[in-house]
Design a protein around this motif. Structure first.
Motif, PDB file in Angstrom:
ATOM      1  N   ALA A   1       0.700  -3.379   1.636  1.00 34.59           N
ATOM      2  CA  ALA A   1       1.285  -3.900   1.144  1.00 34.59           C
ATOM      3  C   ALA A   1       3.123  -3.548   1.302  1.00 34.59           C
ATOM      4  N   GLY A   2       3.594  -4.167   0.755  1.00 34.70           N
ATOM      5  CA  GLY A   2       4.967  -3.586   0.874  1.00 34.70           C
ATOM      6  C   GLY A   2       6.161  -4.641   0.118  1.00 34.70           C
ATOM      7  N   ARG A   3       7.425  -3.930   0.066  1.00 27.68           N
ATOM      8  CA  ARG A   3       8.180  -5.036  -0.019  1.00 27.68           C
ATOM      9  C   ARG A   3       9.155  -4.119   0.623  1.00 27.68           C
ATOM     10  N   ILE A   4      10.124  -5.448   0.530  1.00 25.40           N
ATOM     11  CA  ILE A   4      11.225  -5.031   0.784  1.00 25.40           C
ATOM     12  C   ILE A   4      12.633  -6.000   0.205  1.00 25.40           C
ATOM     13  N   ARG A   5      14.138  -5.245  -0.143  1.00 26.42           N
ATOM     14  CA  ARG A   5      14.876  -5.620  -1.203  1.00 26.42           C
ATOM     15  C   ARG A   5      16.172  -5.314  -0.326  1.00 26.42           C
ATOM     16  N   SER A   6      16.962  -6.060  -1.139  1.00 22.86           N
ATOM     17  CA  SER A   6      18.176  -6.042   0.135  1.00 22.86           C
ATOM     18  C   SER A   6      19.218  -5.477  -1.000  1.00 22.86           C
ATOM     19  N   THR A   7      19.993  -4.140  -0.147  1.00 24.66           N
ATOM     20  CA  THR A   7      20.302  -3.234  -1.548  1.00 24.66           C
ATOM     21  C   THR A   7      21.903  -3.337  -1.214  1.00 24.66           C
ATOM     22  N   GLU A   8      22.462  -3.797   0.692  1.00 25.37           N
ATOM     23  CA  GLU A   8      23.902  -4.265   0.613  1.00 25.37           C
ATOM     24  C   GLU A   8      23.987  -5.150   1.742  1.00 25.37           C
ATOM     25  N   PRO A   9      24.867  -5.546   1.435  1.00 23.76           N
ATOM     26  CA  PRO A   9      24.974  -6.974   3.065  1.00 23.76           C
ATOM     27  C   PRO A   9      24.556  -6.586   4.242  1.00 23.76           C
ATOM     28  N   ALA A  10      23.629  -7.766   4.866  1.00 19.05           N
ATOM     29  CA  ALA A  10      22.703  -7.419   5.913  1.00 19.05           C
ATOM     30  C   ALA A  10      21.942  -5.231   5.857  1.00 19.05           C
ATOM     31  N   ILE A  11      21.823  -4.895   5.172  1.00 19.19           N
ATOM     32  CA  ILE A  11      20.614  -3.960   4.356  1.00 19.19           C
ATOM     33  C   ILE A  11      20.015  -4.008   4.260  1.00 19.19           C
ATOM     34  N   GLY A  12      18.385  -4.140   4.358  1.00 17.93           N
ATOM     35  CA  GLY A  12      17.429  -3.735   3.876  1.00 17.93           C
ATOM     36  C   GLY A  12      16.800  -2.819   3.595  1.00 17.93           C
ATOM     37  N   LYS A  13      16.432  -1.837   2.053  1.00 16.79           N
ATOM     38  CA  LYS A  13      15.039  -1.154   2.097  1.00 16.79           C
ATOM     39  C   LYS A  13      13.764  -1.846   1.654  1.00 16.79           C
ATOM     40  N   VAL A  14      12.849  -0.948   2.810  1.00 17.69           N
ATOM     41  CA  VAL A  14      11.285  -1.087   2.850  1.00 17.69           C
ATOM     42  C   VAL A  14      11.003  -0.674   1.885  1.00 17.69           C
ATOM     43  N   GLU A  15       9.750  -0.678   0.798  1.00 20.77           N
ATOM     44  CA  GLU A  15       9.596   0.192  -0.340  1.00 20.77           C
ATOM     45  C   GLU A  15       7.787   0.081   0.171  1.00 20.77           C
ATOM     46  N   ARG A  16       7.347   0.903  -0.688  1.00 20.69           N
ATOM     47  CA  ARG A  16       5.939   0.473  -1.560  1.00 20.69           C
ATOM     48  C   ARG A  16       5.331  -0.003  -0.380  1.00 20.69           C
ATOM     49  N   VAL A  17       5.239   0.516   1.363  1.00 23.06           N
ATOM     50  CA  VAL A  17       4.532   0.496   2.323  1.00 23.06           C
ATOM     51  C   VAL A  17       3.121   1.558   2.236  1.00 23.06           C
ATOM     52  N   CYS A  18       2.249   0.653   2.177  1.00 21.72           N
ATOM     53  CA  CYS A  18       1.118   1.255   1.906  1.00 21.72           C
ATOM     54  C   CYS A  18       0.177   0.749   2.332  1.00 21.72           C
ATOM     55  N   ILE A  19      -1.790   1.219   2.969  1.00 23.69           N
ATOM     56  CA  ILE A  19      -2.172   1.168   3.431  1.00 23.69           C
ATOM     57  C   ILE A  19      -3.740   1.962   2.743  1.00 23.69           C
ATOM     58  N   LEU A  20      -4.643   0.688   2.363  1.00 19.38           N
ATOM     59  CA  LEU A  20      -5.916   1.453   1.809  1.00 19.38           C
ATOM     60  C   LEU A  20      -6.634   2.533   2.387  1.00 19.38           C
ATOM     61  N   PRO A  21      -6.918   3.880   1.962  1.00 17.81           N
ATOM     62  CA  PRO A  21      -7.668   4.834   2.817  1.00 17.81           C
ATOM     63  C   PRO A  21      -8.373   4.063   3.794  1.00 17.81           C
ATOM     64  N   GLU A  22      -9.818   3.559   3.276  1.00 18.16           N
ATOM     65  CA  GLU A  22     -10.697   3.088   4.667  1.00 18.16           C
ATOM     66  C   GLU A  22      -9.820   1.992   5.403  1.00 18.16           C
ATOM     67  N   TYR A  23      -8.788   1.752   5.507  1.00 15.28           N
ATOM     68  CA  TYR A  23      -7.996   1.018   6.620  1.00 15.28           C
ATOM     69  C   TYR A  23      -7.346   1.594   7.788  1.00 15.28           C
ATOM     70  N   ARG A  24      -7.491   3.414   7.448  1.00 18.22           N
ATOM     71  CA  ARG A  24      -5.878   4.085   7.710  1.00 18.22           C
ATOM     72  C   ARG A  24      -6.183   4.505   9.232  1.00 18.22           C
ATOM     73  N   GLY A  25      -5.458   4.511   9.829  1.00 14.83           N
ATOM     74  CA  GLY A  25      -5.993   5.288  11.372  1.00 14.83           C
ATOM     75  C   GLY A  25      -6.114   4.522  12.238  1.00 14.83           C
ATOM     76  N   LYS A  26      -5.852   2.858  12.347  1.00 17.97           N
ATOM     77  CA  LYS A  26      -6.591   2.120  12.777  1.00 17.97           C
ATOM     78  C   LYS A  26      -5.181   1.221  13.222  1.00 17.97           C
ATOM     79  N   SER A  27      -4.035   1.538  13.312  1.00 24.72           N
ATOM     80  CA  SER A  27      -2.745   0.903  13.836  1.00 24.72           C
ATOM     81  C   SER A  27      -2.474  -0.170  12.545  1.00 24.72           C
TER      82      SER A  27
END
Length: 143
Positions: free
Chosen positions: A57-83
Motif C-alpha cells: 500500500a501507499g498514498r500520495i497527497r498534494s502538498t504544494e502546487p505540482a509537488i506530491g508527498k509519498v506516504e505510507r509505502v509498505c509491503i508485507l514482510p513475506e513479500y519483501r526482498g522481491k522488488s
C-alpha cells in the motif's frame, strides 16, 4: 498476477488500510491514530495485489502546487526482498508524473534510504523521529 494500482473501489481502499495496519501498527508499533490520519480523506491511495491477496500500500497527497508527498509505502514482510517495493513506487511515480506533479517528497525510514536512493531520491534533511522511528526527508524531480 502481481500488480500495483491506484485505489478505485471501497474494497481496494479497505485492502490498503489492512496492509498499513499490519505493517505500521502491528509490526512497527505506530499508534493507530497516527497511522490513520486526517490526510487519508484527501490522499490518492494505491494498493498492490498478488492475485486477490493484497500485500502493499501507499498514498500520495498534494502538498504544494505540482509537488506530491509519498506516504505510507509498505509491503508485507513475506513479500519483501522481491522488488515489489519498486513495483509500488513505479505505480505511484507514474501516476504522479501523468497527473502533473513535478516533484515528489517523502519521509523515509532511515533503514529504507538505500531503497529510495536507488530510485533517485535525494536526502534533504538530517535524521528526525516520526512516530518514534528515525526518518530522513528525501525528494525526487519528475521533470
Amino acid at each position: 498476477m502481481v500488480i500495483a494500482k491506484k485505489v478505485e473501489t471501497e474494497k481496494e481502499y479497505e485492502d490498503a488500510i489492512v496492509i498499513r495496519r499490519k505493517v505500521f501498527v502491528e509490526e512497527q508499533d505506530v499508534p493507530l491514530h497516527l497511522e490513520l490520519d486526517e490526510y487519508d480523506a484527501e490522499a490518492i491511495h494505491f494498493v498492490a495485489y498478488d492475485g486477490d491477496i493484497p500485500f502493499g500500500a501507499g498514498r500520495i497527497r498534494s502538498t504544494e502546487p505540482a509537488i506530491g508527498k509519498v506516504e505510507r509505502v509498505c509491503i508485507l514482510p513475506e513479500y519483501r526482498g522481491k522488488s515489489l517495493g519498486n513495483l509500488m513506487m513505479e505505480c505511484m511515480e507514474d501516476y504522479a508524473f501523468s497527473n502533473g506533479f513535478q516533484k515528489l517528497k517523502l519521509n523515509a525510514q532511515s533503514h529504507a534510504i538505500p531503497f529510495y536512493e536507488k530510485r533517485n531520491y535525494t536526502i534533504t534533511s538530517p535524521e528526525f523521529l516520526e512516530a518514534g522511528i528515525p526518518h530522513r526527508a528525501m525528494d525526487k524531480s519528475l521533470t
